[in-house]
Design an enzyme around this catalytic site. Structure first.
Site, PDB file in Angstrom:
ATOM      1  N   ASN A  12      19.521  30.809  -3.473  1.00 22.37           N
ATOM      2  CA  ASN A  12      18.655  31.879  -2.950  1.00 22.37           C
ATOM      3  C   ASN A  12      17.246  31.425  -2.553  1.00 22.37           C
ATOM      4  O   ASN A  12      16.308  32.218  -2.506  1.00 22.37           O
ATOM      5  CB  ASN A  12      18.650  33.091  -3.891  1.00 22.37           C
ATOM      6  CG  ASN A  12      18.127  32.775  -5.274  1.00 22.37           C
ATOM      7  OD1 ASN A  12      17.683  31.665  -5.537  1.00 22.37           O
ATOM      8  ND2 ASN A  12      18.178  33.745  -6.154  1.00 22.37           N
ATOM      9  N   GLU A  15       3.914  29.590 -15.732  1.00 18.54           N
ATOM     10  CA  GLU A  15       4.648  28.700 -14.824  1.00 18.54           C
ATOM     11  C   GLU A  15       3.701  27.782 -14.049  1.00 18.54           C
ATOM     12  O   GLU A  15       4.026  26.605 -13.832  1.00 18.54           O
ATOM     13  CB  GLU A  15       5.507  29.550 -13.869  1.00 18.54           C
ATOM     14  CG  GLU A  15       6.656  30.238 -14.616  1.00 18.54           C
ATOM     15  CD  GLU A  15       7.382  31.301 -13.798  1.00 18.54           C
ATOM     16  OE1 GLU A  15       7.025  31.500 -12.606  1.00 18.54           O
ATOM     17  OE2 GLU A  15       8.297  31.945 -14.339  1.00 18.54           O
ATOM     18  N   HIS A  22      11.838  30.902  -5.557  1.00 14.96           N
ATOM     19  CA  HIS A  22      11.544  31.514  -6.856  1.00 14.96           C
ATOM     20  C   HIS A  22      10.184  32.196  -6.797  1.00 14.96           C
ATOM     21  O   HIS A  22       9.266  31.694  -6.145  1.00 14.96           O
ATOM     22  CB  HIS A  22      11.487  30.429  -7.948  1.00 14.96           C
ATOM     23  CG  HIS A  22      10.751  30.894  -9.178  1.00 14.96           C
ATOM     24  ND1 HIS A  22      11.353  31.655 -10.152  1.00 14.96           N
ATOM     25  CD2 HIS A  22       9.460  30.753  -9.556  1.00 14.96           C
ATOM     26  CE1 HIS A  22      10.446  31.948 -11.081  1.00 14.96           C
ATOM     27  NE2 HIS A  22       9.295  31.407 -10.748  1.00 14.96           N
ATOM     28  N   LYS A  80      13.169  26.306  -3.392  1.00  9.98           N
ATOM     29  CA  LYS A  80      14.201  25.561  -4.104  1.00  9.98           C
ATOM     30  C   LYS A  80      14.803  24.477  -3.193  1.00  9.98           C
ATOM     31  O   LYS A  80      14.562  24.477  -1.983  1.00  9.98           O
ATOM     32  CB  LYS A  80      15.260  26.561  -4.605  1.00  9.98           C
ATOM     33  CG  LYS A  80      14.669  27.585  -5.614  1.00  9.98           C
ATOM     34  CD  LYS A  80      15.698  28.617  -6.058  1.00  9.98           C
ATOM     35  CE  LYS A  80      15.069  29.618  -7.034  1.00  9.98           C
ATOM     36  NZ  LYS A  80      16.066  30.626  -7.500  1.00  9.98           N
ATOM     37  N   TYR A 121      13.466  27.762 -16.885  1.00  6.85           N
ATOM     38  CA  TYR A 121      14.499  28.804 -16.936  1.00  6.85           C
ATOM     39  C   TYR A 121      15.017  29.021 -18.355  1.00  6.85           C
ATOM     40  O   TYR A 121      16.153  29.444 -18.543  1.00  6.85           O
ATOM     41  CB  TYR A 121      15.644  28.440 -15.988  1.00  6.85           C
ATOM     42  CG  TYR A 121      15.362  28.730 -14.521  1.00  6.85           C
ATOM     43  CD1 TYR A 121      15.032  30.015 -14.082  1.00  6.85           C
ATOM     44  CD2 TYR A 121      15.443  27.724 -13.559  1.00  6.85           C
ATOM     45  CE1 TYR A 121      14.778  30.288 -12.739  1.00  6.85           C
ATOM     46  CE2 TYR A 121      15.196  27.991 -12.209  1.00  6.85           C
ATOM     47  CZ  TYR A 121      14.869  29.287 -11.813  1.00  6.85           C
ATOM     48  OH  TYR A 121      14.634  29.549 -10.478  1.00  6.85           O
TER      49      TYR A 121
HETATM   50  P1  GTP Z   1      13.844  33.488  -9.727  1.00 14.88           P
HETATM   51  O1  GTP Z   1      12.700  33.954  -8.867  1.00 14.88           O
HETATM   52  O2  GTP Z   1      14.430  32.187  -9.272  1.00 14.88           O
HETATM   53  O3  GTP Z   1      13.492  33.512 -11.204  1.00 14.88           O
HETATM   54  O4  GTP Z   1      15.005  34.569  -9.457  1.00 14.88           O
HETATM   55  P2  GTP Z   1      15.083  36.055  -9.999  1.00 14.88           P
HETATM   56  O5  GTP Z   1      13.919  36.387 -10.856  1.00 14.88           O
HETATM   57  O6  GTP Z   1      15.359  36.917  -8.809  1.00 14.88           O
HETATM   58  O7  GTP Z   1      16.410  36.003 -10.893  1.00 14.88           O
HETATM   59  P3  GTP Z   1      16.567  35.510 -12.425  1.00 14.88           P
HETATM   60  O8  GTP Z   1      15.264  35.118 -13.002  1.00 14.88           O
HETATM   61  O9  GTP Z   1      17.378  36.544 -13.127  1.00 14.88           O
HETATM   62  O10 GTP Z   1      17.501  34.214 -12.251  1.00 14.88           O
HETATM   63  C1  GTP Z   1      16.902  32.974 -11.947  1.00 14.88           C
HETATM   64  C2  GTP Z   1      17.778  32.244 -10.951  1.00 14.88           C
HETATM   65  O11 GTP Z   1      19.014  31.927 -11.565  1.00 14.88           O
HETATM   66  C3  GTP Z   1      18.171  33.058  -9.711  1.00 14.88           C
HETATM   67  O12 GTP Z   1      17.205  33.048  -8.701  1.00 14.88           O
HETATM   68  C4  GTP Z   1      19.417  32.309  -9.272  1.00 14.88           C
HETATM   69  O13 GTP Z   1      19.079  31.099  -8.575  1.00 14.88           O
HETATM   70  C5  GTP Z   1      20.052  31.951 -10.605  1.00 14.88           C
HETATM   71  N1  GTP Z   1      21.019  32.981 -11.006  1.00 14.88           N
HETATM   72  C6  GTP Z   1      20.777  34.195 -11.542  1.00 14.88           C
HETATM   73  N2  GTP Z   1      21.921  34.867 -11.751  1.00 14.88           N
HETATM   74  C7  GTP Z   1      22.922  34.047 -11.313  1.00 14.88           C
HETATM   75  C8  GTP Z   1      24.343  34.165 -11.253  1.00 14.88           C
HETATM   76  O14 GTP Z   1      24.925  35.170 -11.645  1.00 14.88           O
HETATM   77  N3  GTP Z   1      25.017  33.086 -10.736  1.00 14.88           N
HETATM   78  C9  GTP Z   1      24.395  31.968 -10.297  1.00 14.88           C
HETATM   79  N4  GTP Z   1      25.122  30.970  -9.793  1.00 14.88           N
HETATM   80  N5  GTP Z   1      23.067  31.822 -10.336  1.00 14.88           N
HETATM   81  C10 GTP Z   1      22.334  32.845 -10.846  1.00 14.88           C
HETATM   82 MG    MG Z   2      13.269  35.152 -12.438  1.00 16.48          MG
END
Ligand code: GTP
Ligand code: MG
Length: 149
Positions: free
Chosen positions: A112, A126, A115, A9, A49
């Site tokens: 974080n 994707e 992805h 990212k 997303y």
């Molecule tokens: P990805 O690998 O990026 O898809 O992350 P993930 O699978 O561990 O988490 P998820 O798919 O649930 O969420 C996608 C992304 O949205 C996360 O990696 C974060 O960058 C963002 N995100 C998720 N939850 C939160 C939240 O509560 N607050 C904020 N600010 N960002 C969030």
């Molecule tokens: Mg995810």
């Protein structure tokens, strides 16, 4: 063979973590099939997303992902999707185990650094979304016989 879409990212790029993150997947033994530095347009970030579009953090997430270049990667190998998720660690970097990318290199969910696809089907979806025809390389790594019996 299974493929995962892994993306560094904008914070990972800005913080100079590109080499470190790529290195972890290389050393593990997965094979890199696609790689590019890319400024993501807003509509692509929204499509990627789309399952999160009702979440309160969605606008901020789209801002974040489009705030600078990302590194798009397609990694291949048996079990790569689940294994990459383990290498990346929990979504919240404060809960991610030490030794994982997020556990070692990040502090906040909203920054974080990386992805990873959450299922083989999403890996396919994707990679098709982020790479165009001809951007992936079909090649065999000479290391494969040393990694897979
Ligand atoms: P990805 O690998 O990026 O898809 O992350 P993930 O699978 O561990 O988490 P998820 O798919 O649930 O969420 C996608 C992304 O949205 C996360 O990696 C974060 O960058 C963002 N995100 C998720 N939850 C939160 C939240 O509560 N607050 C904020 N600010 N960002 C969030
Ligand atoms: Mg995810």
């Amino acid at each position: 063979v299974e493929q995962s879409y892994i993306m560094i990212k904008p914070d990972g790029v800005q913080r100079g973590l590109v080499g470190e993150i790529i290195s972890r997947f290389e050393k593990k033994g997965f094979v890199l099939k696609g790689l590019k530095l890319f400024q993501c347009p807003k509509d692509l970030a929204q499509e990627h997303y789309k399952d999160l579009k009702e979440k309160p953090f969605f606008p901020g997430l789209i801002e974040y992902i489009t705030s600078g270049p990302v590194v798009c990667m397609a990694w291949e190998g048996d079990g790569v999707v689940a294994s990459a998720r383990k290498l990346i660690g929990a979504t919240n970097p404060l809960q991610a185990e030490p030794g994982t990318i997020r556990g070692d290199l990040a502090v906040q969910t909203g920054r974080n650094v990386v992805h990873g696809s959450d299922s083989p089907d999403n890996g396919k979806r994707e990679i098709a979304l982020w790479f165009k025809e001809g951007e992936l390389c079909e090649w065999e790594s000479v290391l494969t016989p040393w990694l897979v019996e």
